[in-house]
Structure formats: C-alpha cells, structure tokens
Design a protein around this motif. Sequence first.
Motif, PDB file in Angstrom:
ATOM      1  N   PHE A   1      30.293   0.851 -22.267  1.00 42.09           N
ATOM      2  CA  PHE A   1      30.869   0.171 -21.104  1.00 42.09           C
ATOM      3  C   PHE A   1      30.050  -1.075 -20.777  1.00 42.09           C
ATOM      4  O   PHE A   1      30.606  -2.163 -20.544  1.00 42.09           O
ATOM      5  N   ASP A   2      28.735  -0.949 -20.791  1.00 43.76           N
ATOM      6  CA  ASP A   2      27.857  -2.073 -20.495  1.00 43.76           C
ATOM      7  C   ASP A   2      28.055  -3.206 -21.512  1.00 43.76           C
ATOM      8  O   ASP A   2      28.152  -4.380 -21.132  1.00 43.76           O
ATOM      9  N   ASN A   3      28.142  -2.852 -22.784  1.00 46.88           N
ATOM     10  CA  ASN A   3      28.373  -3.869 -23.823  1.00 46.88           C
ATOM     11  C   ASN A   3      29.743  -4.524 -23.674  1.00 46.88           C
ATOM     12  O   ASN A   3      29.886  -5.728 -23.905  1.00 46.88           O
ATOM     13  N   ALA A   4      30.738  -3.743 -23.287  1.00 48.44           N
ATOM     14  CA  ALA A   4      32.076  -4.305 -23.081  1.00 48.44           C
ATOM     15  C   ALA A   4      32.056  -5.317 -21.935  1.00 48.44           C
ATOM     16  O   ALA A   4      32.704  -6.368 -22.007  1.00 48.44           O
ATOM     17  N   ILE A   5      31.291  -5.040 -20.901  1.00 50.70           N
ATOM     18  CA  ILE A   5      31.172  -5.981 -19.778  1.00 50.70           C
ATOM     19  C   ILE A   5      30.425  -7.239 -20.227  1.00 50.70           C
ATOM     20  O   ILE A   5      30.848  -8.360 -19.927  1.00 50.70           O
ATOM     21  N   LYS A   6      29.338  -7.056 -20.976  1.00 48.45           N
ATOM     22  CA  LYS A   6      28.560  -8.206 -21.448  1.00 48.45           C
ATOM     23  C   LYS A   6      29.375  -9.141 -22.327  1.00 48.45           C
ATOM     24  O   LYS A   6      29.164 -10.354 -22.322  1.00 48.45           O
ATOM     25  N   HIS A   7      30.288  -8.574 -23.103  1.00 46.52           N
ATOM     26  CA  HIS A   7      31.124  -9.387 -23.993  1.00 46.52           C
ATOM     27  C   HIS A   7      32.432  -9.833 -23.351  1.00 46.52           C
ATOM     28  O   HIS A   7      33.295 -10.398 -24.017  1.00 46.52           O
ATOM     29  N   GLY A   8      32.601  -9.550 -22.063  1.00 40.86           N
ATOM     30  CA  GLY A   8      33.783  -9.998 -21.344  1.00 40.86           C
ATOM     31  C   GLY A   8      35.039  -9.208 -21.658  1.00 40.86           C
ATOM     32  O   GLY A   8      36.142  -9.636 -21.311  1.00 40.86           O
ATOM     33  N   ILE A   9      34.903  -8.052 -22.288  1.00 37.34           N
ATOM     34  CA  ILE A   9      36.072  -7.244 -22.643  1.00 37.34           C
ATOM     35  C   ILE A   9      36.491  -6.365 -21.473  1.00 37.34           C
ATOM     36  O   ILE A   9      37.680  -6.146 -21.247  1.00 37.34           O
ATOM     37  N   ALA A  10      35.527  -5.858 -20.715  1.00 41.37           N
ATOM     38  CA  ALA A  10      35.802  -4.950 -19.604  1.00 41.37           C
ATOM     39  C   ALA A  10      35.233  -5.512 -18.321  1.00 41.37           C
ATOM     40  O   ALA A  10      34.360  -6.383 -18.336  1.00 41.37           O
ATOM     41  N   VAL A  11      35.744  -4.988 -17.226  1.00 43.52           N
ATOM     42  CA  VAL A  11      35.268  -5.393 -15.916  1.00 43.52           C
ATOM     43  C   VAL A  11      34.934  -4.130 -15.136  1.00 43.52           C
ATOM     44  O   VAL A  11      35.756  -3.220 -15.031  1.00 43.52           O
ATOM     45  N   GLY A  12      33.722  -4.062 -14.626  1.00 44.81           N
ATOM     46  CA  GLY A  12      33.330  -2.933 -13.797  1.00 44.81           C
ATOM     47  C   GLY A  12      33.604  -3.274 -12.344  1.00 44.81           C
ATOM     48  O   GLY A  12      33.791  -4.440 -11.982  1.00 44.81           O
ATOM     49  N   ASN A  13      33.663  -2.253 -11.512  1.00 45.41           N
ATOM     50  CA  ASN A  13      33.807  -2.487 -10.078  1.00 45.41           C
ATOM     51  C   ASN A  13      32.853  -1.560  -9.344  1.00 45.41           C
ATOM     52  O   ASN A  13      32.042  -0.881  -9.966  1.00 45.41           O
ATOM     53  N   GLN A  14      32.973  -1.498  -8.050  1.00 43.83           N
ATOM     54  CA  GLN A  14      32.009  -0.743  -7.262  1.00 43.83           C
ATOM     55  C   GLN A  14      32.065   0.757  -7.560  1.00 43.83           C
ATOM     56  O   GLN A  14      31.052   1.437  -7.558  1.00 43.83           O
ATOM     57  N   THR A  15      33.229   1.279  -7.856  1.00 39.08           N
ATOM     58  CA  THR A  15      33.354   2.716  -8.100  1.00 39.08           C
ATOM     59  C   THR A  15      33.305   3.074  -9.579  1.00 39.08           C
ATOM     60  O   THR A  15      33.052   4.218  -9.921  1.00 39.08           O
ATOM     61  N   THR A  16      33.570   2.132 -10.456  1.00 39.92           N
ATOM     62  CA  THR A  16      33.550   2.387 -11.900  1.00 39.92           C
ATOM     63  C   THR A  16      32.676   1.339 -12.560  1.00 39.92           C
ATOM     64  O   THR A  16      33.101   0.199 -12.736  1.00 39.92           O
ATOM     65  N   ASN A  17      31.454   1.747 -12.894  1.00 36.04           N
ATOM     66  CA  ASN A  17      30.533   0.823 -13.541  1.00 36.04           C
ATOM     67  C   ASN A  17      29.583   1.614 -14.433  1.00 36.04           C
ATOM     68  O   ASN A  17      29.440   2.822 -14.275  1.00 36.04           O
ATOM     69  N   PRO A  18      28.926   0.942 -15.362  1.00 33.34           N
ATOM     70  CA  PRO A  18      28.022   1.647 -16.281  1.00 33.34           C
ATOM     71  C   PRO A  18      26.892   2.393 -15.577  1.00 33.34           C
ATOM     72  O   PRO A  18      26.456   3.443 -16.051  1.00 33.34           O
ATOM     73  N   GLY A  19      26.445   1.880 -14.442  1.00 37.84           N
ATOM     74  CA  GLY A  19      25.342   2.522 -13.724  1.00 37.84           C
ATOM     75  C   GLY A  19      25.655   3.960 -13.341  1.00 37.84           C
ATOM     76  O   GLY A  19      24.788   4.834 -13.407  1.00 37.84           O
ATOM     77  N   PHE A  20      26.890   4.215 -12.940  1.00 36.84           N
ATOM     78  CA  PHE A  20      27.293   5.578 -12.596  1.00 36.84           C
ATOM     79  C   PHE A  20      27.125   6.506 -13.794  1.00 36.84           C
ATOM     80  O   PHE A  20      26.611   7.617 -13.671  1.00 36.84           O
ATOM     81  N   PHE A  21      27.529   6.042 -14.966  1.00 35.38           N
ATOM     82  CA  PHE A  21      27.464   6.875 -16.161  1.00 35.38           C
ATOM     83  C   PHE A  21      26.018   7.053 -16.648  1.00 35.38           C
ATOM     84  O   PHE A  21      25.653   8.115 -17.136  1.00 35.38           O
ATOM     85  N   PHE A  22      25.183   6.021 -16.477  1.00 34.74           N
ATOM     86  CA  PHE A  22      23.754   6.176 -16.782  1.00 34.74           C
ATOM     87  C   PHE A  22      23.125   7.212 -15.848  1.00 34.74           C
ATOM     88  O   PHE A  22      22.315   8.036 -16.265  1.00 34.74           O
ATOM     89  N   GLN A  23      23.514   7.172 -14.572  1.00 30.60           N
ATOM     90  CA  GLN A  23      22.988   8.126 -13.597  1.00 30.60           C
ATOM     91  C   GLN A  23      23.423   9.546 -13.949  1.00 30.60           C
ATOM     92  O   GLN A  23      22.638  10.485 -13.860  1.00 30.60           O
ATOM     93  N   GLN A  24      24.667   9.719 -14.382  1.00 29.80           N
ATOM     94  CA  GLN A  24      25.155  11.037 -14.798  1.00 29.80           C
ATOM     95  C   GLN A  24      24.366  11.535 -16.011  1.00 29.80           C
ATOM     96  O   GLN A  24      24.046  12.721 -16.104  1.00 29.80           O
ATOM     97  N   ALA A  25      24.059  10.640 -16.936  1.00 25.49           N
ATOM     98  CA  ALA A  25      23.263  11.012 -18.112  1.00 25.49           C
ATOM     99  C   ALA A  25      21.897  11.549 -17.671  1.00 25.49           C
ATOM    100  O   ALA A  25      21.424  12.568 -18.183  1.00 25.49           O
ATOM    101  N   ALA A  26      21.285  10.887 -16.711  1.00 29.11           N
ATOM    102  CA  ALA A  26      19.988  11.345 -16.204  1.00 29.11           C
ATOM    103  C   ALA A  26      20.107  12.701 -15.523  1.00 29.11           C
ATOM    104  O   ALA A  26      19.246  13.576 -15.699  1.00 29.11           O
ATOM    105  N   THR A  27      21.177  12.904 -14.775  1.00 31.88           N
ATOM    106  CA  THR A  27      21.409  14.177 -14.102  1.00 31.88           C
ATOM    107  C   THR A  27      21.512  15.314 -15.113  1.00 31.88           C
ATOM    108  O   THR A  27      20.926  16.387 -14.927  1.00 31.88           O
ATOM    109  N   PHE A  28      22.222  15.072 -16.212  1.00 35.28           N
ATOM    110  CA  PHE A  28      22.383  16.123 -17.210  1.00 35.28           C
ATOM    111  C   PHE A  28      21.127  16.303 -18.063  1.00 35.28           C
ATOM    112  O   PHE A  28      20.923  17.375 -18.635  1.00 35.28           O
TER     113      PHE A  28
END
Length: 178
Positions: free
Chosen positions: A105-132
């Motif tokens: 997701f982060d790479n897709a945003i960096k390359h302009g393919i995807a757009v994150g928003n306040q509720t859906t962004n790579p940070g949420f998924f990184f945080q979930q990875a840390a939780t697990f």
Amino acid sequence: RHQYKIASFADFRQDDKAALKHCEIAYTFLQEARDKEVRAREIKVVAGLLNYKICKLTFLASTTEAVEHFRLHMAYFRGVLGAHELAFEHWAWVARQYRIFAELFDNAIKHGIAVGNQTTNPGFFFQQAATFCLERKNACLALCDAAALDRSVALLEEHGVSLEAMLSTSTSAVTDDG
C-alpha cells in the motif's frame, strides 16, 4: 495449482487482467480446500502469495477493492490456526500478512497508484502488524510456560513425588486453615 501457473504466465506477459482473473480463481479453489486445519501452514503460505498478487494487481484499478480484498482475506484465514502448539507461527503469519500489505500500500501511494485517507492508510496496517507481533510473543511465552510446567512435573515424578498428592495436600491445608 494450474490456475496459479496460468496467472504467472499472464503476469510474465504483463497481462494484468488475465493474471488477476486466474489468481482469483486459484484463491477461490484454495478457500474451498479440505483439511484446512491439517494443512494449515501450506494453505496459508499459498494464500499469502495469492493475496499479494491479487492486491498488487487490484491496486492498479482501485485502492478500495484492494483494501476490501485484504480485509476479507484476513477475516477468512485468521481463523485457520492449525496445531495449537504452533499458534505463535500463525500469529507470525498474520503479522507478516499485515506488514506485506502495508508495504504494498505504501509503495502504491509513493508511485501515485493509490491514495490513502484518514481511515485507510498504510500506517493502520503497520500498526496491526505490530499488534500481531505482540500476539505472537504472548503465544510463544505461553508455550514456553507450558513446557516449563511439563518439565517440572516430569522432574517431580522422576523423584517419586506425585503432583496430585501435592495438590491435594495443599488444598487440604488451605481448607483446614480456613
């Protein structure tokens, strides 16, 4: 297996639509597989690979669809634990799935393919990875505690001390004092 090979050949030809179609078919076959609990590790490895390809190809069309597919993937495979003694491996797999998706997701945003928003962004998924990762640590510690208890019981029995006798003695001492 056949659908995965066709998807790989389509990917080599850079035919994204055909690759996505065959990855999705292979993924569906995988979900319908029998003996998920017996072959959990193998099924999850293949599911993770197919999920990566599907999400990568879906990001090209829609960020929302990629995120939705990932959420469904995790909802389905998070429950495929396998052997209870290997729960720590399951949680490591779950954490890895979240981390890989977050990086994608982060790479897709960096390359302009995807757009994150306040509720859906790579940070949420990184945080979930840390939780697990913490869940993995807890499962590993529980397994170590159980193994230590088993060794202690074996040592007591080796010296002729019965755990049941010790427990009944300590229980009667508590009730006599009470």
